[in-house]
Write a protein that holds these residues in place. Structure first.
Motif, PDB file in Angstrom:
ATOM      1  N   GLY A  50       0.821  -1.211   0.000  1.00  0.00           N
ATOM      2  CA  GLY A  50       0.000   0.000   0.000  1.00  0.00           C
ATOM      3  C   GLY A  50       0.850   1.254   0.000  1.00  0.00           C
ATOM      4  N   GLN A  51       1.911   1.246   0.798  1.00  0.00           N
ATOM      5  CA  GLN A  51       2.799   2.404   0.847  1.00  0.00           C
ATOM      6  C   GLN A  51       3.522   2.573  -0.491  1.00  0.00           C
ATOM      7  OE1 GLN A  51       2.961   4.669   3.290  1.00  0.00           O
ATOM      8  NE2 GLN A  51       4.305   5.837   1.986  1.00  0.00           N
ATOM      9  N   THR A  52       3.943   1.456  -1.091  1.00  0.00           N
ATOM     10  CA  THR A  52       4.616   1.511  -2.386  1.00  0.00           C
ATOM     11  C   THR A  52       3.673   2.079  -3.441  1.00  0.00           C
ATOM     12  OG1 THR A  52       5.951  -0.401  -1.781  1.00  0.00           O
ATOM     13  CG2 THR A  52       5.823   0.132  -4.116  1.00  0.00           C
ATOM     14  N   ALA A  53       2.432   1.612  -3.459  1.00  0.00           N
ATOM     15  CA  ALA A  53       1.454   2.115  -4.434  1.00  0.00           C
ATOM     16  C   ALA A  53       1.205   3.604  -4.216  1.00  0.00           C
ATOM     17  CB  ALA A  53       0.152   1.340  -4.311  1.00  0.00           C
TER      18      ALA A  53
ATOM     19  N   GLN B 123       1.950   9.184  -6.125  1.00  0.00           N
ATOM     20  CA  GLN B 123       2.461  10.534  -5.879  1.00  0.00           C
ATOM     21  C   GLN B 123       3.532  10.895  -6.909  1.00  0.00           C
ATOM     22  OE1 GLN B 123       3.684  10.387  -1.785  1.00  0.00           O
ATOM     23  NE2 GLN B 123       1.652  10.933  -1.016  1.00  0.00           N
ATOM     24  N   GLN B 124       4.369   9.922  -7.249  1.00  0.00           N
ATOM     25  CA  GLN B 124       5.429  10.173  -8.228  1.00  0.00           C
ATOM     26  C   GLN B 124       4.828  10.464  -9.611  1.00  0.00           C
ATOM     27  OE1 GLN B 124       8.167   6.948  -8.636  1.00  0.00           O
ATOM     28  NE2 GLN B 124       9.613   8.107  -9.882  1.00  0.00           N
TER      29      GLN B 124
END
Length: 134
Positions: free
Chosen positions: A93-96, A101-102
Motif C-alpha cells: 500500500g505504501q509503495t502504491a 504521488q510520483q
C-alpha cells in the motif's frame, strides 16, 4: 414388635441387662433418625431441583469459560498467522501510494511541455487545413 419382613434385618438376641438395652435403643434411634433424614431429603423436590439447577449452572459457567479461552487463543493464533500478510499489505500500500504521488508529480512537471506540444499540433493542423482550402 419384632416382625420380620422382606428386607428387614433379622431380630437380634434380646439384651441381658438394662444397659445393653439402653444402648441398643439409642443405636436404633440414631439409625431411625438417619433414615428419616434420608427419606425427607429424597422427598424435598424443591431442594433437589435447586441443587440440580445449581450443578447445571456451574457446569455451564465452566463450559462458557472454556469456550472464551478457546476463542481468545484462536484469535491470538489468527493474529499471529496474519501478521506477515498485514505487514506485506501495508508495504504494498505504501509503495502504491508512493508511485501514485510520483506519477502525479511527473504529470505536474510535464504539464507545460505537453500543453505546448498540443498547442503546436493544433496550430499545425489548422495551418494544414487553411493551406489546403486556399
Amino acid at each position: 414388635m419384632t416382625t420380620e419382613g422382606p428386607g428387614s434385618p433379622p431380630a437380634a438376641e434380646p439384651p441381658e441387662d438394662a444397659q445393653q438395652l439402653t444402648e441398643q435403643i439409642e443405636q436404633t434411634r440414631e439409625q431411625l433418625g438417619e433414615t428419616v433424614q434420608a427419606l425427607a431429603a429424597k422427598a424435598d423436590v424443591k431442594a433437589t431441583a435447586q441443587e440440580k439447577a445449581s450443578q447445571l449452572t456451574a457446569g455451564l459457567k465452566d463450559r462458557a469459560e472454556q469456550v472464551r479461552q478457546q476463542a481468545s487463543q484462536a484469535q491470538r493464533q489468527l493474529a499471529d498467522q496474519t501478521a506477515p500478510a498485514r505487514q506485506q499489505l501495508a508495504s504494498v500500500g505504501q509503495t502504491a501510494k508512493d508511485q501514485v504521488q510520483q506519477v502525479g508529480a511527473t504529470a505536474r512537471q510535464r504539464r507545460k511541455p505537453v500543453a505546448m506540444a498540443l498547442g503546436a499540433a493544433t496550430a499545425a493542423v489548422l495551418a494544414i487545413v487553411w493551406w489546403r482550402r486556399r
